[in-house]
Scaffold this active site. Structure first.
Site, PDB file in Angstrom:
ATOM      1  N   CYS A  62       8.883   4.938  14.003  1.00  0.00           N
ATOM      2  CA  CYS A  62       9.252   4.098  14.668  1.00  0.00           C
ATOM      3  C   CYS A  62      11.482   4.201  14.108  1.00  0.00           C
ATOM      4  O   CYS A  62      11.181   5.039  12.949  1.00  0.00           O
ATOM      5  CB  CYS A  62       8.939   2.830  13.365  1.00  0.00           C
ATOM      6  SG  CYS A  62      10.645   1.305  13.352  1.00  0.00           S
ATOM      7  N   CYS A  66      12.061   0.973   6.666  1.00  0.00           N
ATOM      8  CA  CYS A  66      11.180   0.228   5.859  1.00  0.00           C
ATOM      9  C   CYS A  66      10.667   0.497   4.863  1.00  0.00           C
ATOM     10  O   CYS A  66      10.060   1.798   5.184  1.00  0.00           O
ATOM     11  CB  CYS A  66      10.782  -1.063   6.286  1.00  0.00           C
ATOM     12  SG  CYS A  66      11.389  -1.618   7.776  1.00  0.00           S
ATOM     13  N   CYS A  69       7.309   1.679   5.042  1.00  0.00           N
ATOM     14  CA  CYS A  69       6.288   1.686   5.754  1.00  0.00           C
ATOM     15  C   CYS A  69       5.445   3.675   5.956  1.00  0.00           C
ATOM     16  O   CYS A  69       6.644   3.868   6.312  1.00  0.00           O
ATOM     17  CB  CYS A  69       7.019   1.415   6.877  1.00  0.00           C
ATOM     18  SG  CYS A  69       5.734   0.914   8.553  1.00  0.00           S
ATOM     19  N   CYS A 106      -4.837 -10.000  16.749  1.00  0.00           N
ATOM     20  CA  CYS A 106      -2.950  -9.324  16.289  1.00  0.00           C
ATOM     21  C   CYS A 106      -2.922  -8.068  16.627  1.00  0.00           C
ATOM     22  O   CYS A 106      -3.341  -7.130  15.765  1.00  0.00           O
ATOM     23  CB  CYS A 106      -2.795  -9.693  14.573  1.00  0.00           C
ATOM     24  SG  CYS A 106      -3.439 -11.230  14.388  1.00  0.00           S
ATOM     25  N   CYS A 137      -1.693 -12.818  18.625  1.00  0.00           N
ATOM     26  CA  CYS A 137      -0.405 -12.891  18.290  1.00  0.00           C
ATOM     27  C   CYS A 137      -0.123 -11.341  18.220  1.00  0.00           C
ATOM     28  O   CYS A 137      -0.419 -10.427  18.192  1.00  0.00           O
ATOM     29  CB  CYS A 137      -0.856 -13.069  16.170  1.00  0.00           C
ATOM     30  SG  CYS A 137       0.410 -12.685  15.218  1.00  0.00           S
ATOM     31  N   CYS A 197       4.347 -16.880  12.501  1.00  0.00           N
ATOM     32  CA  CYS A 197       3.600 -16.393  11.518  1.00  0.00           C
ATOM     33  C   CYS A 197       5.203 -14.596  10.717  1.00  0.00           C
ATOM     34  O   CYS A 197       5.010 -14.504  11.496  1.00  0.00           O
ATOM     35  CB  CYS A 197       2.577 -15.473  12.384  1.00  0.00           C
ATOM     36  SG  CYS A 197       1.789 -14.397  10.435  1.00  0.00           S
ATOM     37  N   ARG A 269      -1.936 -16.491   4.113  1.00  0.00           N
ATOM     38  CA  ARG A 269      -2.792 -15.253   4.426  1.00  0.00           C
ATOM     39  C   ARG A 269      -2.837 -14.379   3.202  1.00  0.00           C
ATOM     40  O   ARG A 269      -1.205 -13.800   2.729  1.00  0.00           O
ATOM     41  CB  ARG A 269      -2.532 -14.469   5.049  1.00  0.00           C
ATOM     42  CG  ARG A 269      -3.496 -13.668   5.595  1.00  0.00           C
ATOM     43  CD  ARG A 269      -3.300 -12.948   7.077  1.00  0.00           C
ATOM     44  NE  ARG A 269      -3.401 -13.477   8.255  1.00  0.00           N
ATOM     45  CZ  ARG A 269      -3.009 -13.784   9.476  1.00  0.00           C
ATOM     46  NH1 ARG A 269      -1.041 -13.596   9.995  1.00  0.00           N
ATOM     47  NH2 ARG A 269      -2.934 -14.871  10.401  1.00  0.00           N
TER      48      ARG A 269
HETATM   49  N1  SAM Z   1       7.645  -2.748  13.506  1.00  0.00           N
HETATM   50  C1  SAM Z   1       6.985  -4.676  13.832  1.00  0.00           C
HETATM   51  C2  SAM Z   1       8.637  -5.089  12.539  1.00  0.00           C
HETATM   52  O1  SAM Z   1       8.443  -4.460  11.144  1.00  0.00           O
HETATM   53  O2  SAM Z   1       8.726  -6.237  12.848  1.00  0.00           O
HETATM   54  C3  SAM Z   1       6.045  -5.152  13.378  1.00  0.00           C
HETATM   55  C4  SAM Z   1       5.168  -3.887  12.245  1.00  0.00           C
HETATM   56  S1  SAM Z   1       4.529  -4.276  11.043  1.00  0.00           S
HETATM   57  C5  SAM Z   1       4.199  -2.658  10.495  1.00  0.00           C
HETATM   58  C6  SAM Z   1       4.958  -5.541  10.617  1.00  0.00           C
HETATM   59  C7  SAM Z   1       4.842  -5.660   8.702  1.00  0.00           C
HETATM   60  O3  SAM Z   1       3.840  -5.523   8.274  1.00  0.00           O
HETATM   61  C8  SAM Z   1       5.679  -5.512   7.800  1.00  0.00           C
HETATM   62  O4  SAM Z   1       7.099  -6.450   8.508  1.00  0.00           O
HETATM   63  C9  SAM Z   1       5.259  -5.699   6.721  1.00  0.00           C
HETATM   64  O5  SAM Z   1       5.675  -6.618   6.291  1.00  0.00           O
HETATM   65  C10 SAM Z   1       3.829  -5.098   6.830  1.00  0.00           C
HETATM   66  N2  SAM Z   1       3.880  -4.340   5.591  1.00  0.00           N
HETATM   67  C11 SAM Z   1       4.068  -2.589   6.717  1.00  0.00           C
HETATM   68  N3  SAM Z   1       3.429  -1.840   5.665  1.00  0.00           N
HETATM   69  C12 SAM Z   1       2.957  -2.230   4.733  1.00  0.00           C
HETATM   70  C13 SAM Z   1       2.666  -1.833   3.501  1.00  0.00           C
HETATM   71  N4  SAM Z   1       2.878  -0.810   3.483  1.00  0.00           N
HETATM   72  N5  SAM Z   1       2.427  -2.634   2.531  1.00  0.00           N
HETATM   73  C14 SAM Z   1       2.431  -4.154   3.022  1.00  0.00           C
HETATM   74  N6  SAM Z   1       2.759  -4.612   4.207  1.00  0.00           N
HETATM   75  C15 SAM Z   1       3.202  -3.334   4.769  1.00  0.00           C
HETATM   76 FE1  SF4 Z   2       9.228  -0.237  11.785  1.00  0.00          FE
HETATM   77 FE2  SF4 Z   2       7.577   0.014   9.944  1.00  0.00          FE
HETATM   78 FE3  SF4 Z   2       9.958  -0.385   9.690  1.00  0.00          FE
HETATM   79 FE4  SF4 Z   2       8.403  -2.613  11.373  1.00  0.00          FE
HETATM   80  S1  SF4 Z   2       7.474  -1.853   9.292  1.00  0.00           S
HETATM   81  S2  SF4 Z   2      10.330  -1.611  12.086  1.00  0.00           S
HETATM   82  S3  SF4 Z   2       7.629  -0.508  11.621  1.00  0.00           S
HETATM   83  S4  SF4 Z   2       9.182   0.989  10.070  1.00  0.00           S
END
Ligand code: SAM
Ligand code: SF4
Ligand code: DTB
Length: 327
Positions: A62, A66, A69, A106, A137, A197, A269
């Site tokens: 990606c 973040c 992530c 989801c 979802c 959500c 949730r």
């Molecule tokens: N890429 C898309 C986005 O970020 O909008 C969708 C998938 S992203 C993995 C969805 C959500 O998962 C993130 O916004 C975050 O809140 C949560 N998430 C991701 N990694 C996480 C982690 N290590 N621990 C807890 N929540 C996490």
């Molecule tokens: Fe990409 Fe992870 Fe951020 Fe979603 S949370 S936008 S998968 S880096």
């Protein structure tokens, strides 16, 4: 002396102030839990929990940064990236999730935003999952208004897009998209008539003030999200957040309780982080008004308790699974 419960707002309101939210967090634990339970019982069967199974339909690589992530190309986490899954393979997983008792499926993709060609395939997935009688979802990153309308036409029930943290702490976590970008996507989803959500993550080294700020941002959206995932950070090696100090479990429970009180009709949730959580902490979260979980042995890229373990916990607590709205 028990503090009297004044102004038990069981009708949703979007004018919560930071001061009010701060005062909720500061209540003695028993008072906060009693109030959260009272609000919860005004709108829900307190012994029923909704179950959503997650599937990563497009993993890793990606472009966003973040800091928590595993899927960001900027984080060296050793995760193997893969292309968008085939529709049939996704539907096979959805059938298995339904058989295990999940009411919602989801699907998550590691995109900044979906391309229109990818959206065709995701729409087929949504149609297929919906045809199984499950709620649907997806979480695909930022969406335009026309893309949201296409998903709605395909029968999408919920779109997940989180605010993640407070507006003030946000810049410490993500630099490649703004808080306003997120609010714009939420507007497009809401505008298309899809259920929202939207929640966040705690345990990322944020202050108590930032947890107040996150709940304030969620509870003052033009309409409350129908579903509010509260994630406890899953620490992933190779991410900037790998070494943050875990949150006191009781502060996690407080966050759930304040979400329940401020967004009385929303599903709250108890999301990521259950693998590391004791049964007792989870039970306190349900008492605090959490009424939804991710169900099944994987979240997106990390483990979650196996379904049998959750069924055993639910049996000990006398909790039953909520049926699908399309069942
Ligand atoms: N890429 C898309 C986005 O970020 O909008 C969708 C998938 S992203 C993995 C969805 C959500 O998962 C993130 O916004 C975050 O809140 C949560 N998430 C991701 N990694 C996480 C982690 N290590 N621990 C807890 N929540 C996490
Ligand atoms: Fe990409 Fe992870 Fe951020 Fe979603 S949370 S936008 S998968 S880096
Ligand atoms: C949400 O709020 N939490 C889910 C879902 N929405 C997509 C994701 C949790 C991801 C946990 C880390 C992982 O498995 O990669």
């Amino acid at each position: 002396m028990n503090a009297p419960i004044r102004d038990l707002h069981t009708t949703p309101r979007s004018d919560w102030t930071r001061e009010e939210i701060s005062a909720l967090f500061a209540q003695p634990f028993a008072d906060l839990m009693f109030r959260a339970q009272s609000v919860h019982r005004a709108h829900f069967d307190a012994n029923q929990v909704q179950t959503s199974t997650l599937l990563s339909i497009k993993t890793g690589g990606c472009p966003e940064d973040c800091g928590y992530c595993s899927q960001s190309a900027k984080n060296e986490t050793g995760l193997k990236a893969s292309k968008l899954m085939e529709v049939e393979a996704v539907l096979a997983d959805a059938r298995a999730a339904k058989a295990a008792g999940a009411s919602r499926f989801c699907m998550g993709a590691a995109w900044r935003n979906p391309k229109d060609k990818d959206l065709d395939k995701v729409c087929e997935m949504v149609e297929g999952v919906r045809a199984l009688g499950m709620e649907t979802c997806v979480t695909l990153g930022m969406l335009t208004a026309p893309q949201a309308s296409r998903l709605k036409q395909a029968g999408l029930d919920y779109y997940n897009h989180n605010l993640d943290t407070s507006p003030e702490y946000y810049r410490h976590i993500i630099s490649t998209r703004t808080y306003q970008d997120r609010l714009d996507t939420l507007d497009h989803v809401r505008g298309a008539g899809i259920n929202v959500c939207c929640g966040g993550i705690v345990g990322m080294g944020e202050s108590a003030e930032d947890r107040i700020g996150l709940i304030h941002a969620l509870a003052t959206l033009p309409a409350h999200p129908e579903s509010v995932p509260i994630n406890a950070l899953v620490q992933i090696e190779g991410t900037p957040q790998a070494l943050s100090t875990p949150l006191d479990p009781l502060d996690f429970v407080r966050t759930i309780a304040v979400a329940r009180i401020t967004m009385p009709k929303s599903f709250v949730r108890l999301s990521a982080g259950r693998e590391e959580m004791s049964d007792e902490t989870q039970a306190l979260c349900f008492l605090a008004g959490a009424n939804s979980i991710f169900y099944g042995e994987r979240l997106l890229t990390t483990p979650n308790p196996v379904a049998g373990k959750d069924r055993a916990l639910f049996a000990r607590l006398g909790i039953s699974l909520m049926p699908s709205a399309h069942g």
